[in-house]
Design an enzyme around this catalytic site. Structure first.
Site, short mmCIF file in Angstrom:
data_model
loop_
_atom_site.label_atom_id
_atom_site.label_comp_id
_atom_site.label_asym_id
_atom_site.label_seq_id
_atom_site.Cartn_x
_atom_site.Cartn_y
_atom_site.Cartn_z
N ASN A 67 0.84 -1.20 0.00
CA ASN A 67 0.00 0.00 0.00
C ASN A 67 0.88 1.24 0.00
O ASN A 67 1.73 1.41 0.88
CB ASN A 67 -0.90 0.04 1.24
CG ASN A 67 -1.88 1.21 1.20
OD1 ASN A 67 -2.84 1.20 0.42
ND2 ASN A 67 -1.63 2.22 2.02
N GLU A 68 0.70 2.07 -1.01
CA GLU A 68 1.41 3.36 -1.08
C GLU A 68 2.88 3.22 -0.70
O GLU A 68 3.38 3.90 0.21
CB GLU A 68 0.72 4.40 -0.20
CG GLU A 68 -0.66 4.79 -0.68
CD GLU A 68 -1.29 5.91 0.13
OE1 GLU A 68 -2.19 6.58 -0.39
OE2 GLU A 68 -0.88 6.11 1.29
N GLU A 94 -7.86 5.42 -4.53
CA GLU A 94 -8.25 6.26 -3.39
C GLU A 94 -8.45 7.70 -3.84
O GLU A 94 -7.71 8.22 -4.68
CB GLU A 94 -7.17 6.26 -2.30
CG GLU A 94 -6.99 4.99 -1.52
CD GLU A 94 -5.98 5.15 -0.39
OE1 GLU A 94 -5.75 6.31 0.05
OE2 GLU A 94 -5.39 4.16 0.03
#
Length: 699
Positions: free
Chosen positions: A168-169, A328
């Site tokens: 994630n990111e 997102e």
């Protein structure tokens, strides 16, 4: 080190997109991050009911759930995750399942504190937030891959899981690590890149300040060297490249573990592409995912829709115009700025449609239900603290219905139409321009592509934003806005483009150094001075930090230079002057050329020897376009509306998206059938867009 970025095109993974659940027709993916493990079991039924009401068809699950999945070393509890996945699947909601490795559990870091990353002073980043792990730790990799294997084996046959959300990111908090693990990995990276230590010495210019090295073991990360001192620019640039590669290598290890067990499932990870978002080389990373995903959060103020469209266009460029996923965004306020402005009425829907216009076939948010505890409790969500009786949730339901309608109308069969103009962005140029010993600390590469995108939009032209390593030769015209680094190979690409009839606009601070950040000699812009037909002898920085220093320089046709200007002392005989400075003689710039045009082969190259606001740039675009011999349809009035088109490969289906860029009501004639309206109306061949209004037309 698993992979090393080369700065050149290399093989990309085959494009694969998540497929709908059995019995469902394909439509735009719509949903967001879902964290059921943060809520009591009785909340889950309400979540499912409201997701169905909003027409949610995809959730990202388990992103920060390592501690709730592997509750202690080697002890797994999949029961809660099994239950919610079954509930979602029965409700027709697909799962983008995370590898869950984004943040390690406390039991791991307590047993193995050596996995924690260190800052440039050697301080340990202790647990308490997220991403407190180092990409180069063999210990952490071992534990993370064990979890990946367990996840993949457990869910390999689960029909509700349509994609893997790897990590994630990456690099959001652990981009740089200065530990001994990182040092050894950096040394190996240099071995792979350079082969011998003499090549490293040459690349980093170590003859300066007695920094010459005799062996790769003498290479250390750019650790703390004292306040106010200057790190070797070549070393720092390579460390940024290495750091992107180190995280990419970790991602690839996770990806390959998952895909070895579930080869039929596409994999992605969420990038963080925005105008200033240059943590990793996302164009390089784009080759390693099955489909590109991005997290984007709005810029408050008058740049809101422009920066969003710019960033989404760059994602489309990274995806090479294959469909991509907006993984997102926020429904309203975020939680991490000093002042967390909310979105204005209409912006939730308008922003989502703008991403769709720019190629997103998935529109998701962080997150489904707004948290009641933790650091992100004031970050807006699809279901806010106010619950379903809220404007945000009503807008989410409207958006879900609208995206479903667009799917039924055939939007998924289309891609973004290529613009006539490409604005180039380059990660290496941004990283090099961040050094603390430059002509001005107000100079950064990233600001200029955005300014030119906005200026072109002011003239009614929606440009494509493309990475430097992409195939921009296909465009009629290319803008190189402060592309500080140009390798010999890239410079030759530019020569070939213009020589064969291309139109080029290069600006100040372009082509100053090569890919090692060694200055091209003979006058700026040394890499392409023959193409643009000018010679710059010296930079003229502008600023207001000292009384009496030049703040700006006026141009003879209006507008002014800001931040930096070029002292152009020579122009070729066939170079045409489009604009000059007209300012006080004491500046030494009165009468000096500012904007020029130069024939090169069968093409033309314009040079803009200063920085300007997007409004001032827009005022000169008609003159530049005329000097380049283009027939662009330039309209300042049309610039009030951002226009984007998507078309099918066979040309049978075309959609036009229109977005109001102003804070006033805008009307304009249109053709086509109105498919979707938000704060807009179409009547008798004319569309009226309210503030934050959007319309989708089908032809």
């Amino acid at each position: 080190m698993d992979t090393i970025r080369t700065g050149h095109q290399h093989a990309r993974r085959a494009y694969r997109w998540p497929q709908p659940l059995a019995g469902q027709t394909e439509r735009i993916w719509f949903g967001g991050d879902y964290n059921p493990d943060q809520w009591p079991r009785e909340v889950w039924d309400e979540d499912i009911r409201l997701m169905r009401q909003a027409k949610v068809n995809l959730v990202s699950l388990g992103i920060f759930s390592w501690a709730n999945i592997e509750v202690s070393e080697g002890v797994y509890d999949f029961s809660w995750l099994d239950e919610i996945i079954e509930m979602l699947g029965e409700a027709g909601i697909a799962v983008d399942l995370a590898s869950a490795t984004a943040s390690p559990p406390m039991w791991l870091t307590q047993a193995h504190p050596e996995v924690l990353w260190k800052d440039e002073r050697g301080n340990v980043c202790w647990p308490g937030a997220r991403q407190h792990w180092r990409a180069t730790s063999p210990v952490f990799r071992e534990y993370a891959l064990k979890l990946c294997r367990a996840m993949a084996e457990h869910y390999r046959d689960n029909p509700a899981v349509v994609a893997w959300h790897v990590g994630n990111e990456y690099g959001c908090h652990n981009r740089f690590d200065y530990s001994d693990d990182a040092m050894r990995a950096f040394q190996q990276w240099c071995v792979q890149k350079y082969g011998n230590i003499d090549a490293v010495n040459d690349a980093w210019g170590t003859a300066f300040w007695a920094q010459r090295m005799n062996d790769f073991s003498e290479i250390i990360p750019p650790r703390f060297i004292g306040d106010g001192n200057f790190m070797n620019p070549g070393k720092l640039l390579d460390f940024k490249r290495f750091s992107s590669d180190a995280l990419k290598g970790f991602y690839i290890a996770e990806r390959d573990m998952l895909s070895s067990i579930t080869p039929d499932r596409p994999l992605t990870t969420n990038f963080m592409v925005s105008a200033p978002g240059s943590i990793l080389d996302y164009d390089d990373w784009g080759s390693e995912v099955d489909f590109v995903s991005n997290d984007h959060y709005f810029t408050p103020g008058d740049a809101h829709v422009d920066e969003l469209a710019y960033s989404a266009s760059l994602v489309d460029g990274i995806a090479r115009k294959n469909p991509w996923m907006l993984m997102e965004q926020s429904t309203s306020a975020v939680n991490w700025r000093q002042i967390n402005y909310r979105k204005e009425p209409g912006q939730l829907i308008r922003d989502s449609l703008a991403h769709t216009a720019m190629g997103a076939n998935g529109i998701c948010f962080f997150q489904w239900r707004q948290s009641k505890a933790g650091a992100e409790k004031f970050h807006s969500a699809m279901l806010p603290h106010a619950g379903e009786r809220s404007q945000i949730f009503r807008d989410i339901c409207s958006l879900g219905s609208g995206l479903e309608l667009l799917s039924e109308e055939g939007i998924l069969n289309t891609r973004v139409v290529q613009s006539r103009v490409a604005v180039v962005f380059d990660y290496d140029s941004e990283w090099a321009s961040e050094h603390t010993a430059t002509p001005s600390q107000r100079l950064r590469h990233w600001t200029e592509p955005l300014e030119w995108f906005r200026a072109l939009a002011d003239c009614g032209i929606t440009a494509d934003v493309v990475p430097l390593n992409a195939d921009w030769e296909r465009y009629e015209a290319v803008v190189l806005p402060s592309v500080y680094l140009l390798s010999a190979a890239q410079a030759e690409r530019i020569r070939g483009f213009v020589r064969h009839g291309g139109r080029l606009i290069a600006t100040s601070y372009t082509g100053i150094s090569d890919d090692k950040d060694h200055v091209w000699l003979g006058g700026y812009p040394g890499a392409i001075s023959d193409v643009v037909g000018v010679r710059v002898e010296e930079f003229v920085p502008l600023g207001d930090d000292h009384p009496g220093a030049p703040v700006q320089l006026r141009l003879d046709m209006g507008g002014s230079a800001k931040d930096i200007a070029d002292w152009i002392t020579e122009i070729d005989d066939d170079t045409v002057i489009v604009a000059k400075y007209q300012d006080d003689p004491w500046t030494g710039m009165d009468g000096v050329p500012t904007i020029t045009a130069h024939p090169f082969g069968e093409g033309m190259a314009a040079y803009v020897g200063c920085r300007m606001t997007h409004g001032d740039i827009a005022s000169y675009i008609p003159r530049i376009a005329n000097a380049l011999g283009t027939d662009w349809q330039i309209s300042q009035e049309g610039g009030k509306v951002l226009k984007v088109e998507r078309v099918s490969d066979d040309g049978s289906q075309r959609f036009t998206f229109l977005f109001n860029r102003t804070h006033e009501v805008v009307s304009m004639p249109v053709e086509g059938e109105a498919v979707l309206l938000s704060l807009a109306e179409v009547d008798d061949g004319k569309v009226t867009l309210q503030v934050n209004g959007a319309v989708v037309l089908k032809h």
